[in-house]
Write a protein that holds these residues in place. Structure first.
Motif, mmCIF file in Angstrom:
data_model
loop_
_atom_site.group_PDB
_atom_site.id
_atom_site.type_symbol
_atom_site.label_atom_id
_atom_site.label_comp_id
_atom_site.label_asym_id
_atom_site.label_seq_id
_atom_site.Cartn_x
_atom_site.Cartn_y
_atom_site.Cartn_z
ATOM 1 N N GLY A 278 10.638 27.799 1.352
ATOM 2 C CA GLY A 278 11.676 27.979 0.349
ATOM 3 C C GLY A 278 12.579 26.777 0.170
ATOM 4 N N GLN A 279 12.629 25.847 1.137
ATOM 5 C CA GLN A 279 13.518 24.709 0.978
ATOM 6 C C GLN A 279 12.892 23.652 0.074
ATOM 7 N N PHE A 280 13.753 22.804 -0.526
ATOM 8 C CA PHE A 280 13.295 21.750 -1.416
ATOM 9 C C PHE A 280 13.328 20.414 -0.687
ATOM 10 N N VAL A 281 12.326 19.581 -0.956
ATOM 11 C CA VAL A 281 12.218 18.264 -0.348
ATOM 12 C C VAL A 281 11.789 17.277 -1.429
ATOM 13 N N THR A 282 11.947 15.982 -1.133
ATOM 14 C CA THR A 282 11.445 14.932 -2.013
ATOM 15 C C THR A 282 10.179 14.364 -1.389
ATOM 16 N N LEU A 283 9.086 14.457 -2.137
ATOM 17 C CA LEU A 283 7.783 14.012 -1.655
ATOM 18 C C LEU A 283 7.458 12.655 -2.262
ATOM 19 N N SER A 284 7.089 11.690 -1.422
ATOM 20 C CA SER A 284 6.689 10.352 -1.874
ATOM 21 C C SER A 284 5.207 10.160 -1.584
ATOM 22 N N ILE A 285 4.485 9.652 -2.593
ATOM 23 C CA ILE A 285 3.051 9.405 -2.458
ATOM 24 C C ILE A 285 2.781 7.946 -2.809
ATOM 25 N N GLU A 286 2.099 7.262 -1.910
ATOM 26 C CA GLU A 286 1.682 5.888 -2.175
ATOM 27 C C GLU A 286 0.374 5.619 -1.455
ATOM 28 N N GLU A 287 -0.341 4.598 -1.912
ATOM 29 C CA GLU A 287 -1.588 4.241 -1.278
ATOM 30 C C GLU A 287 -1.314 3.586 0.072
ATOM 31 N N LYS A 288 -2.189 3.866 1.044
ATOM 32 C CA LYS A 288 -2.013 3.269 2.363
ATOM 33 C C LYS A 288 -2.259 1.763 2.328
ATOM 34 N N GLU A 289 -3.217 1.334 1.519
ATOM 35 C CA GLU A 289 -3.506 -0.091 1.385
ATOM 36 C C GLU A 289 -2.604 -0.662 0.296
ATOM 37 N N VAL A 290 -1.450 -1.201 0.699
ATOM 38 C CA VAL A 290 -0.469 -1.708 -0.257
ATOM 39 C C VAL A 290 -0.853 -3.114 -0.687
ATOM 40 N N PRO A 291 -0.966 -3.408 -2.006
ATOM 41 C CA PRO A 291 -1.355 -4.753 -2.455
ATOM 42 C C PRO A 291 -0.234 -5.763 -2.268
ATOM 43 N N LYS A 292 -0.622 -7.053 -2.189
ATOM 44 C CA LYS A 292 0.339 -8.152 -2.125
ATOM 45 C C LYS A 292 0.401 -8.827 -3.485
ATOM 46 N N LEU A 293 1.607 -8.941 -4.035
ATOM 47 C CA LEU A 293 1.805 -9.534 -5.355
ATOM 48 C C LEU A 293 3.024 -10.445 -5.337
ATOM 49 N N PRO A 294 3.059 -11.438 -6.245
ATOM 50 C CA PRO A 294 4.282 -12.229 -6.400
ATOM 51 C C PRO A 294 5.418 -11.343 -6.901
ATOM 52 N N VAL A 295 6.610 -11.579 -6.404
ATOM 53 C CA VAL A 295 7.779 -10.813 -6.820
ATOM 54 C C VAL A 295 8.789 -11.788 -7.409
ATOM 55 N N VAL A 296 9.151 -11.574 -8.683
ATOM 56 C CA VAL A 296 10.069 -12.459 -9.385
ATOM 57 C C VAL A 296 11.424 -11.767 -9.501
ATOM 58 N N PRO A 297 12.532 -12.497 -9.304
ATOM 59 C CA PRO A 297 13.853 -11.870 -9.451
ATOM 60 C C PRO A 297 14.052 -11.341 -10.861
ATOM 61 N N GLN A 298 14.710 -10.223 -10.956
ATOM 62 C CA GLN A 298 14.953 -9.624 -12.267
ATOM 63 C C GLN A 298 15.753 -10.550 -13.174
ATOM 64 N N ALA A 299 16.674 -11.343 -12.590
ATOM 65 C CA ALA A 299 17.506 -12.231 -13.393
ATOM 66 C C ALA A 299 16.702 -13.340 -14.047
ATOM 67 N N ALA A 300 15.481 -13.617 -13.552
ATOM 68 C CA ALA A 300 14.677 -14.696 -14.101
ATOM 69 C C ALA A 300 13.827 -14.262 -15.281
ATOM 70 N N VAL A 301 13.766 -12.978 -15.546
ATOM 71 C CA VAL A 301 12.837 -12.446 -16.549
ATOM 72 C C VAL A 301 13.544 -12.269 -17.885
ATOM 73 N N LEU A 302 12.961 -12.858 -18.920
ATOM 74 C CA LEU A 302 13.418 -12.668 -20.301
ATOM 75 C C LEU A 302 12.323 -11.961 -21.082
ATOM 76 N N GLN A 303 12.704 -11.431 -22.238
ATOM 77 C CA GLN A 303 11.733 -10.695 -23.040
ATOM 78 C C GLN A 303 11.965 -10.961 -24.510
ATOM 79 N N ASP A 304 10.855 -11.121 -25.244
ATOM 80 C CA ASP A 304 10.909 -11.230 -26.701
ATOM 81 C C ASP A 304 9.839 -10.316 -27.272
ATOM 82 N N ARG A 305 9.510 -10.537 -28.540
ATOM 83 C CA ARG A 305 8.534 -9.654 -29.179
ATOM 84 C C ARG A 305 7.153 -9.735 -28.548
#
Length: 372
Positions: A278-305
């Motif tokens: 009856g109790q509520f919980v937050t369930l998180s699901i992710e793959e066990k094999e986590v990929p490695k990717l470049p991570v860019v700061p949000q402040a560096a990202v611009l967007q246009d059309r």
């Protein structure tokens, strides 16, 4: 005329001076950061509800007065443990009566069998008629049937007597007793108590259609959807993380058109009974094999059309525009799925004044995820 020429000359001198000042301006100062490659975890989160895998309402099968309640409220019970006892006196009397009826029926059957055997012998010697033999056969058949009925009645009486002792059909935790000693209970009394299994325990949640489609596509491509390839974790109501990992047990085969979700269930070990139905919980699901990717700061990202892009610092302190595809949001940055390899330097401050090919004056910034 002379005044006009003088004014024009002054204007020309002023324009020349401004141009010289402009040409003498230093390159714009910017802050750059080096792109780091990180393990990118992007768990899907759902609100789940804890359910017991097995639950049983304990009911009385026979009518009688409760003689004993053999458990305490909230106690852990095992299969076969005595829970309630109903006074057996009346049931004992029913068993005794059924035994007597069976003995009487057996005596009648034996007498009919003896009569039938005698009449068969007399009929063989032509001493009695066929009608007499038929009557003896019919009497024996009735007596045999009565004996079977009496035996069935005895079995029923003994079975009812066994129901006077009510035992636990499953292991688990039992709730409070709904009746106390001395109360009359029976099949119409409703639940006497309820047992729920707590270890293991189930968490039901509504899986998004997108996640289901992704999983099915992976399965269709030959990768298969191995439930053990996913890491399942729980966050409890007090903000702590549950210390047991779970696995996906079941995914419904239809999507709810009203919500666009599909019902799924996960199973978690629950040895300390932290999880309660009856109790509520937050369930998180992710793959066990986590990929490695470049991570860019949000402040560096611009967007246009055309999409998202960053400015890279190149040779001779010149910047160039680079188009990127972003994936999961990681802290205060974006995982980059295309456009960067890691190790590049991107502009994170002063980015609004830049243009492709411009010369800048860079300084190193705090790497993403580093420092206090």
């Amino acid at each position: 005329m002379f005044a006009c020429l003088a004014g024009t000359a002054a204007l020309c001198v002023s324009s020349t001076s401004f141009a010289q000042q402009q040409g003498a301006m230093p390159p714009p100062a910017v802050v750059v950061e080096k792109i780091e490659v990180q393990q990118v975890s992007n768990p899907a989160r759902f609100t789940g509800r804890v359910e017991s895998i097995d639950a049983v309402d304990i009911r009385a099968r026979v009518t009688g007065f409760l003689r004993a309640v053999a458990f305490t409220d909230g106690q852990a019970v095992k299969t076969g443990d005595t829970l309630f006892e109903i006074e057996p006196n009346q049931l004992d009397a029913s068993v005794a009566s059924a035994r007597a009826q069976l003995a009487r029926a057996e005596a009648t059957r034996k007498s009919a069998e003896t009569t039938l055997a005698r009449n068969r012998d007399l009929f063989a010697r032509n001493t009695v008629s066929r009608a007499v033999l038929d009557d003896a056969q019919a009497a024996f058949d009735v007596a045999a049937a009565d004996a079977m009925v009496a035996e069935a009645a005895l079995n029923t009486a003994e079975l009812n007597l066994s129901y006077a002792r009510i035992t636990a059909p499953i292991p688990g935790s039992i709730g409070r007793a709904m009746f106390t000693v001395g109360n009359l209970v029976g099949p119409d009394s409703g639940s006497l108590a309820r047992i729920v299994s707590l270890d293991p325990i189930r968490v039901a949640f509504a899986m998004t259609e997108g996640l289901l489609v992704t999983a099915r596509q992976k399965e269709a491509s030959g990768g298969g959807w191995d439930p053990h390839a996913f890491k399942l974790s729980l966050s409890l109501a007090n903000g702590t993380e549950y210390d047991e990992a779970g696995r996906i047990e079941f995914v419904e085969n239809e999507v709810d058109p009203q919500t666009g979700t599909v019902t799924a269930r996960a199973v978690f070990p629950n040895p300390h009974h932290v999880l309660i139905p009856g109790q509520f919980v937050t369930l998180s699901i992710e793959e066990k094999e986590v990929p490695k990717l470049p991570v860019v700061p949000q402040a560096a990202v611009l967007q246009d059309r055309e999409g998202r892009f960053v400015y890279l610092l190149g040779q001779n302190n010149t910047v160039s525009q680079r188009r990127i595809d972003t994936g999961a949001r990681i802290s205060n940055g974006w995982a980059v799925t295309a456009g960067l390899n890691g190790g590049e330097q991107v502009v994170v401050q002063g980015i609004q004044r830049l243009a492709d090919g411009m010369t800048v004056q860079p300084s190193e910034g705090q790497p993403l995820g580093g420092g206090p």
